[in-house]
Design a protein around this motif. Structure first.
Motif, PDB file in Angstrom:
ATOM      1  N   ASP A  31       0.745  -1.148   0.008  1.00 17.69           N
ATOM      2  CA  ASP A  31      -0.014  -0.029   0.106  1.00 17.69           C
ATOM      3  C   ASP A  31       0.968   1.130  -0.064  1.00 17.69           C
ATOM      4  O   ASP A  31       1.615   1.604   1.017  1.00 17.69           O
ATOM      5  N   ASP A  32       0.897   2.032  -1.152  1.00 18.98           N
ATOM      6  CA  ASP A  32       1.503   3.062  -1.090  1.00 18.98           C
ATOM      7  C   ASP A  32       0.676   4.538  -1.032  1.00 18.98           C
ATOM      8  O   ASP A  32       1.208   5.529  -1.118  1.00 18.98           O
ATOM      9  N   SER A  33      -0.302   4.384  -0.347  1.00 17.75           N
ATOM     10  CA  SER A  33      -1.084   5.506   0.019  1.00 17.75           C
ATOM     11  C   SER A  33      -1.593   5.496   1.647  1.00 17.75           C
ATOM     12  O   SER A  33      -2.543   5.979   1.933  1.00 17.75           O
ATOM     13  N   SER A  34      -0.835   4.504   2.409  1.00 15.40           N
ATOM     14  CA  SER A  34      -1.284   4.828   3.794  1.00 15.40           C
ATOM     15  C   SER A  34      -0.532   5.919   4.608  1.00 15.40           C
ATOM     16  O   SER A  34       0.200   6.770   3.875  1.00 15.40           O
ATOM     17  N   LEU A  35      -0.914   5.942   5.819  1.00 17.92           N
ATOM     18  CA  LEU A  35      -0.355   7.101   6.655  1.00 17.92           C
ATOM     19  C   LEU A  35       1.151   7.007   6.623  1.00 17.92           C
ATOM     20  O   LEU A  35       1.896   8.209   6.693  1.00 17.92           O
ATOM     21  N   ARG A  36       1.614   5.849   6.579  1.00 18.72           N
ATOM     22  CA  ARG A  36       3.350   5.780   6.752  1.00 18.72           C
ATOM     23  C   ARG A  36       3.842   6.024   5.241  1.00 18.72           C
ATOM     24  O   ARG A  36       4.893   6.402   5.312  1.00 18.72           O
ATOM     25  N   THR A  37       2.931   5.436   4.066  1.00 18.16           N
ATOM     26  CA  THR A  37       3.778   5.654   2.805  1.00 18.16           C
ATOM     27  C   THR A  37       3.155   6.920   1.952  1.00 18.16           C
ATOM     28  O   THR A  37       3.753   7.071   0.886  1.00 18.16           O
ATOM     29  N   ALA A  38       2.001   7.562   2.404  1.00 17.88           N
ATOM     30  CA  ALA A  38       1.603   8.420   1.541  1.00 17.88           C
ATOM     31  C   ALA A  38       2.702   9.615   0.983  1.00 17.88           C
ATOM     32  O   ALA A  38       3.396  10.117   1.799  1.00 17.88           O
ATOM     33  N   GLY A  39       2.558   9.683  -0.204  1.00 17.64           N
ATOM     34  CA  GLY A  39       3.645  10.872  -0.650  1.00 17.64           C
ATOM     35  C   GLY A  39       5.193  10.075  -0.987  1.00 17.64           C
ATOM     36  O   GLY A  39       5.719  10.689  -1.655  1.00 17.64           O
ATOM     37  N   SER A  40       5.155   8.940  -0.610  1.00 15.50           N
ATOM     38  CA  SER A  40       6.421   8.008  -1.009  1.00 15.50           C
ATOM     39  C   SER A  40       6.462   7.645  -2.442  1.00 15.50           C
ATOM     40  O   SER A  40       5.472   7.144  -3.254  1.00 15.50           O
ATOM     41  N   ARG A  41       7.663   7.982  -3.124  1.00 15.92           N
ATOM     42  CA  ARG A  41       8.005   7.269  -4.321  1.00 15.92           C
ATOM     43  C   ARG A  41       7.960   5.784  -4.001  1.00 15.92           C
ATOM     44  O   ARG A  41       8.401   5.362  -3.209  1.00 15.92           O
ATOM     45  N   PRO A  42       7.108   5.018  -5.050  1.00 10.90           N
ATOM     46  CA  PRO A  42       7.110   3.617  -4.958  1.00 10.90           C
ATOM     47  C   PRO A  42       8.477   3.252  -4.657  1.00 10.90           C
ATOM     48  O   PRO A  42       8.782   1.968  -4.038  1.00 10.90           O
ATOM     49  N   GLU A  43       9.602   3.569  -5.482  1.00 10.20           N
ATOM     50  CA  GLU A  43      10.971   2.960  -5.385  1.00 10.20           C
ATOM     51  C   GLU A  43      11.523   3.071  -4.131  1.00 10.20           C
ATOM     52  O   GLU A  43      12.598   2.386  -3.439  1.00 10.20           O
ATOM     53  N   GLN A  44      11.160   3.983  -3.134  1.00 12.36           N
ATOM     54  CA  GLN A  44      11.603   4.317  -1.823  1.00 12.36           C
ATOM     55  C   GLN A  44      10.947   3.724  -0.774  1.00 12.36           C
ATOM     56  O   GLN A  44      10.959   3.765   0.408  1.00 12.36           O
TER      57      GLN A  44
END
Length: 460
Positions: free
Chosen positions: A385-398
């Motif tokens: 999940d790349d849109s959670s509270l932890r990952t929102a805004g992260s580039r997928p590669e990171q």
């Protein structure tokens, strides 16, 4: 026996080789091996659809029963306290209890992003050292892996001594086989017993450590174990291990492995924390694997190993969960890079692209498995999940540096989604209570923490 049924999986965004590939369709045969791949495809109606996925993560070093110690030893700075609890847990195991517990532990690993596990297994026999019939403890682990749906490489471990020139202690009797010849005979018999089971389960091997297996027994295992079998060993986890080896042999543990013929491409050294420059050169020249277990090495106060130097020397890195203080593939990868930054006072020691490769190709390679989610390899994937509270805004590669197990949406092994049984947490808690709160299980008498604490090299 539980078959792997294969299947078709379509991934909208597949993160491989440091970049996103769109519309990837992977097809697996009945054994779960990728036999077809198309890129740029629209979603077929008959395929399992994933949003953002990465190749599966290989847990290259686990002791499943150590999971019982989670949340019960962290208040103490004494290695001895942890080790006493570990021995008590080992003493309680029997095939039925271990099957139940390992099924839950392997299920938790799947939920944490691990799709394959190398189980470093040495609880072979009854507590008095007498054998169970028909490899009961080993087959309990195979049953557990099949029930959970994880890919298991059973690293059956040779464990012969309580230290160099010291016999096994009473707590260690159930780990031992007497000598390398008897361990090799049991290993070959176990190989036959596992033949024909699910393709999820394969057999590897391990030497516990240079201090727990005499040098000539290491030499015999290296010579007689089939060349295509992955071989693992704990190496230089603590300075006292190095000192004991130098005193007995005049060689570091890595040099002992080189001298006995055990050091080579199929070998994985676990921890590799306290190495000399010469050790690093030996491991690099051999193209060995090194398995770091960052959460365990931090929890036990072992130290931080020289990951970057090993990579530069030609060593292939992997990560593992070891004592399973957490079951989170992403935290292990993040911990690997965090340790490098703490050690060097520099950022970006291992790039996200390198971390992804360590987690999948590195872990699977250490276990003798083909790289996942590629032609000829297992169809094992982790959806994130790349849109959670932890990952929102992260580039997928990171995401390797921002996501955690909480961001694992689904794990796919052999082309099939593996789901967590709703009572897994209850099972884990119940087994731990039976291990530590049963009034009929006495604590080991006669332990002197002040004296025993000096023997911290006798770990795991």
């Amino acid at each position: 026996m539980i078959p792997v049924t294969g299947g078709r999986v379509w991934v909208d965004r597949l993160l491989r080789d440091g970049r996103i590939e769109r519309g990837v369709l992977l097809e697996a045969d009945a054994a779960g091996t990728v036999v077809g791949e198309q890129v740029g495809r629209s979603r077929p109606d008959d395929a399992l659809a994933l949003d953002l996925a990465v190749p599966g993560f290989g847990n290259a070093h686990s002791h499943a029963f150590h999971r019982a110690l989670r949340g019960r030893t962290h208040e103490s700075g004494s290695f001895w306290t942890w080790r006493e609890a570990m021995y008590r847990a080992a003493a309680r195991l029997d095939p039925d209890l271990y099957r139940e517990f390992a099924t839950a532990v392997f299920s938790e690993m799947l939920a944490g992003g691990w799709t394959a596990v190398g189980e470093f297994h040495y609880v072979h026999h009854r507590p008095d050292g007498s054998p169970y019939p028909d490899h009961a403890m080993e087959l309990a682990l195979a049953d557990a892996a099949e029930a959970a749906g994880i890919r298991l490489v059973l690293l059956d471990t040779c464990y012969l001594a309580g230290g160099i020139d010291r016999p096994l202690s009473p707590e260690q009797l159930r780990f031992g086989d007497g000598d390398a010849g008897r361990w090799l005979r049991r290993w070959r018999s176990l190989s036959a017993a596992l033949a024909g089971r699910s393709p999820l389960v394969t057999l590897g091997a391990a030497i516990h450590s240079v201090r727990a297996v005499p040098r000539e027994d290491i030499r015999r295992i290296a010579a007689e174990l089939p060349n295509d079998v992955p071989l693992h060993i704990h190496l230089s986890e603590q300075p006292a291990e190095n000192e004991e080896s130098l005193t007995a042999y005049g060689l570091t543990p890595a040099a002992v492995l080189s001298e006995t013929g055990a050091l080579g491409e199929r070998l994985s050294v676990v921890h590799a924390t306290h190495l000399t420059a010469a050790d690093i050169r030996l491991l690099g020249d051999a193209r060995a694997h090194a398995v770091f277990c960052p959460t365990t090495e931090a929890d036990l106060g072992d130290g931080i190993g020289p990951a970057t130097e090993l990579v530069q020397a030609g060593v292939r890195l992997a990560v593992g969960s070891d004592q399973n203080a957490v079951a989170d593939a992403l935290l292990e990868l993040r911990g690997l890079e965090a340790g490098e930054r703490l050690r060097s006072l520099r950022r970006g020691r291992l790039s996200p692209e390198v971390l992804w490769r360590i987690g999948s190709e590195g872990g699977y390679g250490s276990l003798g498995l083909e790289t996942p989610s590629r032609l000829g390899g297992p169809l094992d994937l982790v959806e994130l999940d790349d849109s959670s509270l932890r990952t929102a805004g992260s580039r997928p590669e990171q995401l390797a540096l921002t996501a955690t197990a909480t961001d694992v949406r689904r794990t796919v092994v052999g082309g099939s989604v593996r789901t967590l049984a709703p009572d897994t947490a209850e099972t884990l808690a119940g087994v731990v209570r039976r291990i530590f709160e049963d009034p009929q299980v006495p604590a080991r008498a006669g332990a002197d923490p002040d004296v025993a604490g000096t023997n911290a090299e006798e770990s795991e």
